[in-house]
Design a protein around this motif. Structure first.
Motif, PDB file in Angstrom:
ATOM      1  N   SER A 243       0.833  -1.211   0.000  1.00 27.06           N
ATOM      2  CA  SER A 243       0.000   0.000   0.000  1.00 27.06           C
ATOM      3  C   SER A 243       0.860   1.250   0.000  1.00 27.06           C
ATOM      4  CB  SER A 243      -0.906   0.016   1.239  1.00 27.06           C
ATOM      5  OG  SER A 243      -1.782  -1.081   1.227  1.00 27.06           O
ATOM      6  N   ALA A 244       1.974   1.217   0.695  1.00 24.82           N
ATOM      7  CA  ALA A 244       2.864   2.385   0.770  1.00 24.82           C
ATOM      8  C   ALA A 244       3.397   2.755  -0.604  1.00 24.82           C
ATOM      9  CB  ALA A 244       4.016   2.097   1.729  1.00 24.82           C
ATOM     10  N   LYS A 245       3.621   1.783  -1.448  1.00 28.92           N
ATOM     11  CA  LYS A 245       4.165   2.041  -2.783  1.00 28.92           C
ATOM     12  C   LYS A 245       3.204   2.879  -3.631  1.00 28.92           C
ATOM     13  CE  LYS A 245       7.070  -1.962  -2.564  1.00 28.92           C
ATOM     14  NZ  LYS A 245       8.377  -2.079  -3.027  1.00 28.92           N
ATOM     15  N   CYS A 246       1.912   2.807  -3.323  1.00 33.75           N
ATOM     16  CA  CYS A 246       0.923   3.624  -4.039  1.00 33.75           C
ATOM     17  C   CYS A 246       1.116   5.107  -3.743  1.00 33.75           C
ATOM     18  CB  CYS A 246      -0.485   3.212  -3.650  1.00 33.75           C
ATOM     19  SG  CYS A 246      -0.926   1.550  -4.166  1.00 33.75           S
ATOM     20  N   PHE A 247       1.835   5.412  -2.665  1.00 28.08           N
ATOM     21  CA  PHE A 247       2.053   6.797  -2.249  1.00 28.08           C
ATOM     22  C   PHE A 247       3.519   7.191  -2.324  1.00 28.08           C
ATOM     23  CE2 PHE A 247      -1.837   5.320  -0.316  1.00 28.08           C
ATOM     24  CZ  PHE A 247      -2.723   6.323  -0.668  1.00 28.08           C
ATOM     25  N   GLY A 248       4.294   6.433  -3.137  1.00 29.06           N
ATOM     26  CA  GLY A 248       5.687   6.775  -3.381  1.00 29.06           C
ATOM     27  C   GLY A 248       6.641   6.403  -2.261  1.00 29.06           C
ATOM     28  N   MET A 249       6.210   5.534  -1.368  1.00 28.54           N
ATOM     29  CA  MET A 249       7.058   5.101  -0.259  1.00 28.54           C
ATOM     30  C   MET A 249       7.470   3.651  -0.483  1.00 28.54           C
ATOM     31  SD  MET A 249       4.555   6.795   2.664  1.00 28.54           S
ATOM     32  CE  MET A 249       5.143   5.770   3.982  1.00 28.54           C
ATOM     33  N   GLU A 250       8.662   3.300  -0.084  1.00 29.87           N
ATOM     34  CA  GLU A 250       9.117   1.913  -0.232  1.00 29.87           C
ATOM     35  C   GLU A 250       8.434   0.981   0.754  1.00 29.87           C
ATOM     36  OE1 GLU A 250      11.033   0.326  -2.525  1.00 29.87           O
ATOM     37  OE2 GLU A 250      10.737   2.244  -3.544  1.00 29.87           O
ATOM     38  N   LYS A 251       8.203   1.480   1.974  1.00 29.84           N
ATOM     39  CA  LYS A 251       7.524   0.668   2.984  1.00 29.84           C
ATOM     40  C   LYS A 251       6.753   1.595   3.910  1.00 29.84           C
ATOM     41  CE  LYS A 251      11.255   0.466   6.343  1.00 29.84           C
ATOM     42  NZ  LYS A 251      11.923  -0.352   7.299  1.00 29.84           N
ATOM     43  N   LEU A 252       5.879   1.011   4.691  1.00 29.20           N
ATOM     44  CA  LEU A 252       5.080   1.782   5.622  1.00 29.20           C
ATOM     45  C   LEU A 252       5.917   2.359   6.749  1.00 29.20           C
ATOM     46  CD1 LEU A 252       2.027  -0.614   6.095  1.00 29.20           C
ATOM     47  CD2 LEU A 252       2.051   1.539   4.852  1.00 29.20           C
ATOM     48  N   LEU A 253       5.422   3.435   7.317  1.00 30.11           N
ATOM     49  CA  LEU A 253       5.997   3.954   8.544  1.00 30.11           C
ATOM     50  C   LEU A 253       5.690   2.954   9.666  1.00 30.11           C
ATOM     51  CD1 LEU A 253       4.610   7.598   8.233  1.00 30.11           C
ATOM     52  CD2 LEU A 253       6.958   6.855   7.773  1.00 30.11           C
ATOM     53  N   ASP A 254       6.410   3.055  10.773  1.00 29.34           N
ATOM     54  CA  ASP A 254       6.076   2.155  11.883  1.00 29.34           C
ATOM     55  C   ASP A 254       4.693   2.531  12.423  1.00 29.34           C
ATOM     56  OD1 ASP A 254       6.207   4.021  14.222  1.00 29.34           O
ATOM     57  OD2 ASP A 254       8.344   4.100  13.720  1.00 29.34           O
ATOM     58  N   ARG A 255       4.112   1.662  13.249  1.00 30.85           N
ATOM     59  CA  ARG A 255       2.728   1.831  13.696  1.00 30.85           C
ATOM     60  C   ARG A 255       2.494   3.190  14.360  1.00 30.85           C
ATOM     61  NH1 ARG A 255      -0.846   1.542  17.714  1.00 30.85           N
ATOM     62  NH2 ARG A 255      -2.788   0.437  17.374  1.00 30.85           N
ATOM     63  N   VAL A 256       3.354   3.594  15.266  1.00 31.54           N
ATOM     64  CA  VAL A 256       3.179   4.868  15.969  1.00 31.54           C
ATOM     65  C   VAL A 256       3.196   6.033  14.971  1.00 31.54           C
ATOM     66  CG1 VAL A 256       4.198   6.455  17.640  1.00 31.54           C
ATOM     67  CG2 VAL A 256       4.087   4.009  18.157  1.00 31.54           C
ATOM     68  N   ALA A 257       4.144   6.031  14.053  1.00 36.98           N
ATOM     69  CA  ALA A 257       4.246   7.103  13.061  1.00 36.98           C
ATOM     70  C   ALA A 257       3.029   7.110  12.138  1.00 36.98           C
ATOM     71  CB  ALA A 257       5.530   6.970  12.256  1.00 36.98           C
TER      72      ALA A 257
END
Length: 86
Positions: free
Chosen positions: A18-32
């Motif tokens: 899902s993060a890749k749909c927003f230009g990120m390689e991976k998700l932020l950690d849960r808190v972030a």
């Protein structure tokens, strides 16, 4: 439109794809992720509140939808979210 009622179920993904749909390689950690989601909610609330009670004119014959004098400008700047509105 809703008669004054609204619901918004805010969740954050747990899938890196899902993060890749927003230009990120991976998700932020849960808190972030939840900190970011909170900023999105704060910015959205400020946007909704920036429209005065009579801001929506919706006069099709005059070609006027919004009265700009009824809008309150704001700048939202968080760690993850930054927006001008409206």
């Amino acid at each position: 439109m809703s008669g004054g009622r609204i619901a918004w179920n805010v969740v954050t993904s747990t899938i890196d794809k899902s993060a890749k749909c927003f230009g990120m390689e991976k998700l932020l950690d849960r808190v972030a992720r939840y900190d970011r989601a909170e900023e999105v909610l704060e910015a959205a609330a400020q946007l909704w509140e920036s429209f005065g009670r009579n801001a929506i004119v919706a006069d099709k014959s005059a070609g006027v939808y919004i009265d700009p004098a009824q809008l309150q400008e704001f700048d939202y700047v968080g760690k993850y979210v930054k927006t001008r509105g409206p």
